[in-house]
Design a protein around this motif. Structure first.
Motif, PDB file in Angstrom:
ATOM      1  N   UNK A 117     -21.808   7.230 -25.711  1.00  0.00           N
ATOM      2  CA  UNK A 117     -20.564   7.859 -25.239  1.00  0.00           C
ATOM      3  C   UNK A 117     -20.495   9.318 -25.674  1.00  0.00           C
ATOM      4  N   UNK A 118     -20.938   9.606 -26.887  1.00  0.00           N
ATOM      5  CA  UNK A 118     -20.940  10.983 -27.369  1.00  0.00           C
ATOM      6  C   UNK A 118     -21.929  11.834 -26.576  1.00  0.00           C
ATOM      7  N   UNK A 152     -12.745  11.094 -19.167  1.00  0.00           N
ATOM      8  CA  UNK A 152     -11.735  10.033 -19.116  1.00  0.00           C
ATOM      9  C   UNK A 152     -11.657   9.374 -17.744  1.00  0.00           C
ATOM     10  N   UNK A 153     -11.823  10.157 -16.691  1.00  0.00           N
ATOM     11  CA  UNK A 153     -11.797   9.585 -15.335  1.00  0.00           C
ATOM     12  C   UNK A 153     -12.962   8.621 -15.152  1.00  0.00           C
ATOM     13  N   UNK A 154     -14.134   9.000 -15.659  1.00  0.00           N
ATOM     14  CA  UNK A 154     -15.333   8.193 -15.459  1.00  0.00           C
ATOM     15  C   UNK A 154     -15.609   7.207 -16.586  1.00  0.00           C
ATOM     16  N   UNK A 159     -19.184   0.677 -11.236  1.00  0.00           N
ATOM     17  CA  UNK A 159     -20.103   0.622 -10.105  1.00  0.00           C
ATOM     18  C   UNK A 159     -21.366   1.396 -10.465  1.00  0.00           C
ATOM     19  N   UNK A 160     -22.483   0.694 -10.481  1.00  0.00           N
ATOM     20  CA  UNK A 160     -23.725   1.366 -10.818  1.00  0.00           C
ATOM     21  C   UNK A 160     -24.860   0.812  -9.973  1.00  0.00           C
ATOM     22  N   UNK A 161     -25.900   1.608  -9.895  1.00  0.00           N
ATOM     23  CA  UNK A 161     -27.111   1.225  -9.182  1.00  0.00           C
ATOM     24  C   UNK A 161     -28.255   1.300 -10.193  1.00  0.00           C
ATOM     25  N   UNK A 181     -20.168   8.695  -9.668  1.00  0.00           N
ATOM     26  CA  UNK A 181     -19.274   9.664 -10.300  1.00  0.00           C
ATOM     27  C   UNK A 181     -18.230  10.100  -9.295  1.00  0.00           C
ATOM     28  N   UNK A 182     -16.984  10.058  -9.704  1.00  0.00           N
ATOM     29  CA  UNK A 182     -15.885  10.405  -8.814  1.00  0.00           C
ATOM     30  C   UNK A 182     -15.652  11.904  -8.706  1.00  0.00           C
TER      31      UNK A 182
END
Length: 184
Positions: A117-118, A152-154, A159-161, A181-182
Motif C-alpha cells: 500500500x505504501x 483513496x478512490x482506488x 476488478x483486476x485482470x 483505474x478510475x
C-alpha cells in the motif's frame, strides 16, 4: 526453492498474527512435498507415522489439519513432482524447515506487514511530483492532495485482470495483476 519461498510468504500473510499457526503452516510443507495434503485422514496415517518415527522432533499439528489450498485435480496431481518420503532430499528439507533456531525466530514473522500500500502511494506521488522537477511548496501540497484523492478512490478497487509476464531477472514467467483505474 521458489515454491517454498512462496509458501513462506503465504504462511506469514495468513497466520492472523498467531505464531503457533504460522509454524504449523510452515511445517506443513514437509507433508505437502511428499503428496500428503490432509494428515489426519486414515489413508495418510501410515506415512505420517513413518515420518514421525524417523525423527522424534517432528512437529505436532494442533490447529492445522491439512493444506489450505483447494483440492487438487487429477491432472494437477500428475503435473506436480513430489519428493519421496524419507528420501535424502526430504531429510535435508526437514533439517531446514524444522530447525529449532529457525522455528523460534520464525514466530516473530507472525506480525506480517506488507508495504504494498505504501508503494502504491509513492508510485502515484511520482506521477504527479516527478523527482526531476522542482515544485513550490504550495504546488507540492496541492499535488499531494491529488495523490491522496486518487489513492483513496482506488483503495477498494476489486476488478483486476491477471496476466503472465516474463521476468528477465528471474528467467521465468510471473503472474501480475492489473487493476482497473478510475482516474486515468
Amino acid at each position: 526453492k521458489k515454491l517454498i519461498i512462496r509458501h513462506f510468504w503465504y504462511c506469514c500473510q495468513n497466520c492472523k498474527g498467531d505464531g503457533d499457526l504460522l509454524l504449523e503452516q510452515w511445517h506443513s510443507v514437509l507433508f505437502h512435498v511428499v503428496g500428503i495434503h490432509a494428515w489426519k485422514i486414515k489413508r495418510n496415517r501410515d506415512v505420517v507415522l513413518q515420518l514421525k518415527k524417523e525423527k522424534q522432533r517432528y512437529p505436532d499439528f494442533k490447529k492445522l489439519l491439512g493444506c489450505e489450498h483447494p483440492r487438487l485435480t487429477k491432472r494437477g496431481v500428475r503435473e506436480v513432482q513430489y519428493i519421496k518420503a524419507g528420501s535424502p532430499a526430504h531429510k535435508k528439507l526437514f533439517n531446514v524447515i524444522a530447525d529449532t533456531r529457525r522455528s523460534n525466530a520464525m514466530r516473530k514473522c507472525a506480525r506480517f506487514l506488507h508495504t504494498g500500500a505504501l508503494e502504491v502511494i509513492h508510485n502515484v506521488k511520482l506521477k504527479y511530483l516527478p523527482k526531476k522537477k522542482s515544485f513550490s511548496f504550495t504546488r507540492s501540497v496541492v499535488f499531494m492532495m491529488l495523490v491522496a484523492i486518487e489513492v483513496n478512490i482506488n483503495a477498494d478497487v476489486t476488478e483486476k485482470r491477471v496476466y503472465r509476464q516474463y521476468s528477465k531477472a528471474q528467467k521465468d514467467y510471473t503472474l501480475k495483476a492489473k487493476y482497473k483505474r478510475d482516474t486515468e
